[in-house]
Design a protein around this motif. Sequence first.
Motif, short mmCIF file in Angstrom:
data_model
loop_
_atom_site.label_atom_id
_atom_site.label_comp_id
_atom_site.label_asym_id
_atom_site.label_seq_id
_atom_site.Cartn_x
_atom_site.Cartn_y
_atom_site.Cartn_z
N UNK A 225 0.80 -1.22 -0.15
CA UNK A 225 0.06 -0.02 0.20
C UNK A 225 0.79 1.25 0.06
N UNK A 226 1.81 1.42 0.81
CA UNK A 226 2.70 2.48 0.82
C UNK A 226 3.47 2.67 -0.39
N UNK A 227 3.93 1.60 -0.97
CA UNK A 227 4.63 1.68 -2.24
C UNK A 227 3.75 2.14 -3.47
N UNK A 228 2.65 1.91 -3.34
CA UNK A 228 1.75 2.27 -4.15
C UNK A 228 1.18 3.62 -4.19
N UNK A 229 1.75 4.47 -2.86
CA UNK A 229 1.37 5.83 -2.63
C UNK A 229 0.27 5.86 -1.71
N UNK A 230 -0.45 4.84 -1.30
CA UNK A 230 -1.41 4.87 -0.18
C UNK A 230 -1.19 5.24 1.14
N UNK A 231 -1.97 5.11 2.30
CA UNK A 231 -1.84 5.27 3.45
C UNK A 231 -2.01 4.15 4.54
N UNK A 232 -1.11 3.81 5.51
CA UNK A 232 -1.43 2.81 6.49
C UNK A 232 -1.48 3.21 7.81
N UNK A 233 -2.49 2.69 8.38
CA UNK A 233 -2.54 2.78 10.17
C UNK A 233 -2.36 1.44 10.79
N UNK A 234 -1.76 1.60 11.86
CA UNK A 234 -1.65 0.38 12.64
C UNK A 234 -2.56 0.89 13.91
N UNK A 235 -3.13 -0.45 14.57
CA UNK A 235 -3.69 -0.32 16.03
C UNK A 235 -2.55 -0.35 16.85
N UNK A 236 -2.50 1.11 17.87
CA UNK A 236 -1.68 1.03 18.86
C UNK A 236 -1.59 -0.46 19.69
N UNK A 237 -0.38 -0.93 19.59
CA UNK A 237 -0.56 -2.36 20.21
C UNK A 237 -0.78 -2.27 21.53
N UNK A 238 -0.67 -1.11 22.37
CA UNK A 238 -0.81 -1.21 23.83
C UNK A 238 -2.44 -1.37 23.85
N UNK A 239 -3.33 -1.22 22.78
CA UNK A 239 -4.78 -1.43 22.90
C UNK A 239 -5.26 -2.75 22.41
N UNK A 240 -4.21 -3.53 21.90
CA UNK A 240 -4.58 -4.73 21.21
C UNK A 240 -4.46 -5.91 21.88
N UNK A 241 -5.49 -6.75 21.68
CA UNK A 241 -5.44 -7.92 22.57
C UNK A 241 -4.33 -8.95 22.23
N UNK A 242 -3.97 -8.94 20.85
CA UNK A 242 -2.80 -9.53 20.33
C UNK A 242 -2.09 -8.78 19.49
N UNK A 243 -1.01 -8.24 20.12
CA UNK A 243 -0.13 -7.15 19.59
C UNK A 243 0.58 -7.49 18.22
N UNK A 244 1.00 -8.69 18.04
CA UNK A 244 1.83 -9.08 17.07
C UNK A 244 1.61 -8.52 15.55
N UNK A 245 0.36 -8.62 15.12
CA UNK A 245 0.04 -8.12 13.90
C UNK A 245 0.40 -6.64 13.61
N UNK A 246 -0.12 -5.69 14.59
CA UNK A 246 0.37 -4.24 14.56
C UNK A 246 1.90 -4.21 14.42
N UNK A 247 2.43 -4.59 15.39
CA UNK A 247 3.78 -4.40 15.85
C UNK A 247 4.80 -4.85 14.38
N UNK A 248 4.11 -6.03 13.90
CA UNK A 248 4.83 -6.28 12.57
C UNK A 248 4.76 -5.27 11.44
#
Length: 201
Positions: free
Chosen positions: A150-173
Amino acid sequence: MNTSFDAQRIGAVVIGASAGGVEALNQLLPVLPKTFAVPVLVVVHVRQGQPSLLPVLFAARCALAIVEPFDKDEIAPGAVYFAPPGYHMLVEAEGGAAPSIALSVDPPVRFSRPSVDVLFESAAHAYGQRLLGIVLSGANDDGARGARAIRDAGGVCWAQDPATATAPAMPLAAIAEGVVNEVLTPDDMAMRLTQCIDRRQ
């Protein structure tokens, strides 16, 4: 390359979630009004061989149309598409045609079908800089490679704050991939998404 969030240019939103992601989705999707004029495509990792209850669950809570799509369905603004269990969900947009859904039974990617990476990569090709990708709670790294696409195509990415995630591995990655524009709580994401209301008004 424009890598800042501009609600006026967003043409589609793609969301990836796994363990704990349904809770985050429940903070995002029900707040979107009927005037939200952008399609939302969602992959949630679900157990193979079991029907997904997510379309029914969210249809009762959301103002937007909730769809579990069929292959070749045209993507409509103001609808939320949940990937069916056991299928990769992709975006097709060839030859100037309107974007549509493609469903695939290709092998799992990152041990998952549907795969977040598969959705994100295909949507990045179709929407380019008009795409917003969101990586929510999850227990693996699915979505990080798609976020880079997405970023390489010029788009925008958000990730959930890992501190608010039940399982933080995905946003951390995704954050570790170095392609996330903003790290936000689900409540902050919901507030920002409502800026994408119907621009025809």
